[in-house]
Design a protein around this motif. Structure first.
Motif, PDB file in Angstrom:
ATOM      1  N   VAL A   1       0.845  -1.197   0.000  1.00 43.95           N
ATOM      2  CA  VAL A   1       0.000   0.000   0.000  1.00 43.95           C
ATOM      3  C   VAL A   1       0.882   1.248   0.000  1.00 43.95           C
ATOM      4  O   VAL A   1       0.662   2.190  -0.771  1.00 43.95           O
ATOM      5  N   SER A   2       1.905   1.247   0.867  1.00 36.15           N
ATOM      6  CA  SER A   2       2.771   2.424   0.988  1.00 36.15           C
ATOM      7  C   SER A   2       3.497   2.732  -0.307  1.00 36.15           C
ATOM      8  O   SER A   2       3.575   3.896  -0.730  1.00 36.15           O
ATOM      9  N   LEU A   3       4.037   1.718  -0.961  1.00 37.55           N
ATOM     10  CA  LEU A   3       4.773   1.957  -2.193  1.00 37.55           C
ATOM     11  C   LEU A   3       3.849   2.276  -3.366  1.00 37.55           C
ATOM     12  O   LEU A   3       4.289   2.876  -4.352  1.00 37.55           O
ATOM     13  N   SER A   4       2.576   1.898  -3.251  1.00 39.02           N
ATOM     14  CA  SER A   4       1.604   2.218  -4.298  1.00 39.02           C
ATOM     15  C   SER A   4       0.988   3.598  -4.096  1.00 39.02           C
ATOM     16  O   SER A   4       0.530   4.222  -5.047  1.00 39.02           O
ATOM     17  N   MET A   5       0.951   4.062  -2.843  1.00 42.99           N
ATOM     18  CA  MET A   5       0.374   5.369  -2.507  1.00 42.99           C
ATOM     19  C   MET A   5       1.481   6.212  -1.871  1.00 42.99           C
ATOM     20  O   MET A   5       1.487   6.464  -0.667  1.00 42.99           O
ATOM     21  N   GLN A   6       2.412   6.637  -2.689  1.00 41.98           N
ATOM     22  CA  GLN A   6       3.613   7.258  -2.147  1.00 41.98           C
ATOM     23  C   GLN A   6       3.354   8.617  -1.509  1.00 41.98           C
ATOM     24  O   GLN A   6       4.138   9.057  -0.654  1.00 41.98           O
TER      25      GLN A   6
ATOM     26  N   VAL B   1      14.393  -7.469  -2.182  1.00 43.55           N
ATOM     27  CA  VAL B   1      15.434  -6.463  -1.983  1.00 43.55           C
ATOM     28  C   VAL B   1      15.038  -5.145  -2.643  1.00 43.55           C
ATOM     29  O   VAL B   1      15.291  -4.068  -2.099  1.00 43.55           O
ATOM     30  N   TRP B   2      14.400  -5.204  -3.818  1.00 38.85           N
ATOM     31  CA  TRP B   2      14.061  -3.964  -4.523  1.00 38.85           C
ATOM     32  C   TRP B   2      13.118  -3.095  -3.700  1.00 38.85           C
ATOM     33  O   TRP B   2      13.178  -1.854  -3.791  1.00 38.85           O
ATOM     34  N   GLU B   3      12.252  -3.719  -2.894  1.00 39.94           N
ATOM     35  CA  GLU B   3      11.344  -2.938  -2.052  1.00 39.94           C
ATOM     36  C   GLU B   3      12.145  -2.087  -1.059  1.00 39.94           C
ATOM     37  O   GLU B   3      11.861  -0.895  -0.864  1.00 39.94           O
ATOM     38  N   VAL B   4      13.125  -2.713  -0.438  1.00 36.58           N
ATOM     39  CA  VAL B   4      13.941  -1.998   0.545  1.00 36.58           C
ATOM     40  C   VAL B   4      14.742  -0.888  -0.137  1.00 36.58           C
ATOM     41  O   VAL B   4      14.867   0.225   0.391  1.00 36.58           O
ATOM     42  N   GLN B   5      15.294  -1.175  -1.289  1.00 35.14           N
ATOM     43  CA  GLN B   5      16.065  -0.160  -2.012  1.00 35.14           C
ATOM     44  C   GLN B   5      15.187   1.025  -2.417  1.00 35.14           C
ATOM     45  O   GLN B   5      15.617   2.178  -2.357  1.00 35.14           O
ATOM     46  N   GLU B   6      13.938   0.741  -2.798  1.00 34.13           N
ATOM     47  CA  GLU B   6      12.997   1.812  -3.135  1.00 34.13           C
ATOM     48  C   GLU B   6      12.665   2.637  -1.893  1.00 34.13           C
ATOM     49  O   GLU B   6      12.596   3.878  -1.946  1.00 34.13           O
ATOM     50  N   ILE B   7      12.459   1.964  -0.769  1.00 27.44           N
ATOM     51  CA  ILE B   7      12.180   2.658   0.490  1.00 27.44           C
ATOM     52  C   ILE B   7      13.338   3.573   0.859  1.00 27.44           C
ATOM     53  O   ILE B   7      13.147   4.744   1.235  1.00 27.44           O
ATOM     54  N   LYS B   8      14.541   3.070   0.753  1.00 22.57           N
ATOM     55  CA  LYS B   8      15.721   3.866   1.108  1.00 22.57           C
ATOM     56  C   LYS B   8      15.880   5.075   0.180  1.00 22.57           C
ATOM     57  O   LYS B   8      16.285   6.158   0.615  1.00 22.57           O
TER      58      LYS B   8
ATOM     59  N   PHE C   1       2.677   7.583   1.964  1.00 23.46           N
ATOM     60  CA  PHE C   1       3.921   7.067   2.533  1.00 23.46           C
ATOM     61  C   PHE C   1       4.877   8.215   2.867  1.00 23.46           C
ATOM     62  O   PHE C   1       5.469   8.266   3.947  1.00 23.46           O
ATOM     63  N   ARG C   2       5.024   9.137   1.951  1.00 21.60           N
ATOM     64  CA  ARG C   2       5.944  10.259   2.154  1.00 21.60           C
ATOM     65  C   ARG C   2       5.492  11.133   3.325  1.00 21.60           C
ATOM     66  O   ARG C   2       6.328  11.641   4.083  1.00 21.60           O
TER      67      ARG C   2
END
Length: 305
Positions: free
Chosen positions: A117-122, A151-158, A125-126
């Motif tokens: 949800v967070s990565l889809s609704m940035q 891993v890509w999820e974490v890299q996107e979060i960072k 999230f932001r």
């Protein structure tokens, strides 16, 4: 009453085994009131602060940045130097918001939830990350992300966190120089990728409720499935041990914030695995401290799973 008095005498003491092994005991909370309750029970920190309560109490839409900032700041100030691990929005599955349309999902626990949800609704999230980073200067605040599988999820979060840090710095907003970022280990994918994930984050926290559900393919809320939902299943315990081994190889700490953390039948098992921290309900903090102080890890049999 005698037992309660004995437990009260443990306040101010550490959870150290008879042979000198130290384990941190934190608390799981879901509101500011529960933060106070955890500290009254002498928790050494907050291992899981569920931020969902802010979203569930909000009327008419997602809570704004200032509302969230004030709640996180209050929690950080209450904890002082004690660690405060705040989990970002973990919604979906069995948790819904009245102002959010998830649509029909055949398998909600496998669908649009948590970090998805967070990565889809940035924008949502932001807003939360801005509030968290602003509050970081008021205490020992750490941020944890739920339902990670890749891993890509974490890299996107960072990447998002770096961008927000740059924005806040440009605005002249103070932040802590270092805010630890961690992830929930609650899917078999996260366990199998734990060596790679450990190189991306500062800590792991095992969510045993969902990890058991996904490992055994058993709905933990399913009617008539109690005998099949076995949190002591060797497959679950092997998953936890694998995550612990990979965390320590990478030099990061690992805790448990699921219900198993307070399971007295597994305390010795977790010590054998090298678990660094156990996060439990506020009322379980002192009983768990008492149990750990009675254990001599040198006498434990080799762990066979």
């Amino acid at each position: 009453q005698q037992r309660r008095c004995q437990l009260q005498e443990l306040k101010g003491k550490k959870a150290i085994t008879k042979d000198g092994r130290s384990v941190l005991i934190y608390a799981n909370v879901g509101s500011l009131y529960e933060v106070e309750l955890a500290l009254e029970n002498d928790a050494e920190g907050i291992g899981l602060f569920r931020s969902e309560f802010l979203y569930m109490q909000s009327r008419g839409g997602f809570p704004g940045e200032q509302t969230q900032f004030e709640a996180y700041r209050h929690a950080a100030e209450l904890c002082g130097e004690r660690p405060l691990v705040i989990r970002t929005l973990d919604i979906g599955g069995d948790k819904a918001l009245p102002y959010m349309d998830f649509g029909h999902e055949e398998n909600p626990f496998l669908g649009w939830r948590a970090i998805r949800v967070s990565l889809s609704m940035q924008d949502v999230f932001r807003t939360q990350l801005r509030a968290l980073l602003r509050a970081s200067v008021f205490g020992n605040l750490r941020i944890m992300f739920p339902m990670i599988t890749s891993v890509w999820e974490v890299q996107e979060i960072k990447r998002i966190c770096r961008n927000i840090r740059a924005e806040l710095a440009e605005e002249g907003v103070p932040m802590a120089d270092k805010v630890e970022l961690g992830i929930m280990i609650e899917t078999p994918a996260a366990v199998m990728m734990s060596a790679e994930l450990a190189r991306e984050v500062d800590f792991f926290s095992v969510g045993t409720n969902d990890l058991t559900q996904y490992t055994l393919a058993v709905d933990r809320q399913g009617v008539g499935l109690d005998r099949f939902f076995d949190a002591h299943h060797p497959a679950v315990l092997r998953m936890i041990r694998m995550a612990a081994e990979n965390a320590h190889k990478a030099g990061i700490w690992i805790g448990i914030c699921g219900e198993l953390g307070a399971d007295a039948e597994l305390t010795e098992t977790f010590l054998s695995m090298g678990i660094d921290e156990l996060s439990v309900s506020p009322s379980a903090v002192l009983p768990l401290r008492s149990a750990i102080r009675s254990i001599d890890t040198t006498t434990l049999a080799p762990l066979e799973l």
